[in-house]
Design a protein around this motif. Sequence first.
Motif, PDB file in Angstrom:
ATOM      1  N   ASN A 133       0.888   4.039  -2.867  1.00 39.55           N
ATOM      2  CA  ASN A 133       0.720   5.488  -2.797  1.00 39.55           C
ATOM      3  C   ASN A 133       1.720   6.121  -3.369  1.00 39.55           C
ATOM      4  O   ASN A 133       1.559   7.471  -4.228  1.00 39.55           O
TER       5      ASN A 133
ATOM      6  N   GLN B 258      -7.608   3.851  -0.818  1.00 34.17           N
ATOM      7  CA  GLN B 258      -6.440   4.099  -1.933  1.00 34.17           C
ATOM      8  C   GLN B 258      -6.955   3.491  -3.260  1.00 34.17           C
ATOM      9  O   GLN B 258      -6.247   3.773  -4.194  1.00 34.17           O
ATOM     10  N   LYS B 259      -8.190   2.875  -3.407  1.00 36.32           N
ATOM     11  CA  LYS B 259      -8.645   2.306  -4.597  1.00 36.32           C
ATOM     12  C   LYS B 259      -7.711   1.120  -5.053  1.00 36.32           C
ATOM     13  O   LYS B 259      -7.571   1.117  -6.291  1.00 36.32           O
TER      14      LYS B 259
ATOM     15  N   GLU C 177      -7.573   0.619   4.506  1.00 35.99           N
ATOM     16  CA  GLU C 177      -6.802   1.599   3.934  1.00 35.99           C
ATOM     17  C   GLU C 177      -6.706   1.375   2.364  1.00 35.99           C
ATOM     18  O   GLU C 177      -6.449   2.293   1.489  1.00 35.99           O
TER      19      GLU C 177
ATOM     20  N   ALA D 152       1.133   6.155  -7.333  1.00 36.85           N
ATOM     21  CA  ALA D 152       0.221   6.929  -7.590  1.00 36.85           C
ATOM     22  C   ALA D 152       0.533   8.603  -7.713  1.00 36.85           C
ATOM     23  O   ALA D 152       0.325   9.113  -8.635  1.00 36.85           O
TER      24      ALA D 152
ATOM     25  N   LEU E  14       0.836  -1.146  -0.063  1.00 40.39           N
ATOM     26  CA  LEU E  14      -0.072   0.151  -0.131  1.00 40.39           C
ATOM     27  C   LEU E  14       1.109   1.217  -0.001  1.00 40.39           C
ATOM     28  O   LEU E  14       0.603   2.306  -0.732  1.00 40.39           O
TER      29      LEU E  14
END
Length: 140
Positions: free
Chosen positions: A51, A92-93, A88, A54, A47
């Motif tokens: 992030n 965050q998709k 979470e 992205a 994750l």
Amino acid sequence: MKNSILYITTLFLLLCGTSQLQAQDINSKKNNYVVLSKNIQQLKPVLLTANELAKEDGKNYGAFYVIICGKTENDISNNSDFNALLEEAKAQKVNVFVCGISLSKFNINPESLPSNLEITPNGILYGFQLKKKGFITLTI
């Protein structure tokens, strides 16, 4: 003679047009990612990575999938830390999947899993299918 030229031209246009369509399927304008993991404890660093990617990709960031396979699926039910990470991931998709084959092999009842987990019948096959669609893949 005129018909032969027409047939050859039509065949040429069909072949050229089809090859460009196939190339467009493979070369997506977005960066799509899939991580295949055998350890649920890897979800936190995945994750963090999603992030950062992205931010780095900006408008080119696409989908991010995590596929969990193997015995570690036994550790998912009633795991509050993992459930927090799933929330979470949702924020965050990031789509998190579990492998149906692993569920069967280790006699895990799908109903005991958190509702925001998706089940794919065969996690390894799904990973390959996503790779064929142009996803950037990593196995950890």
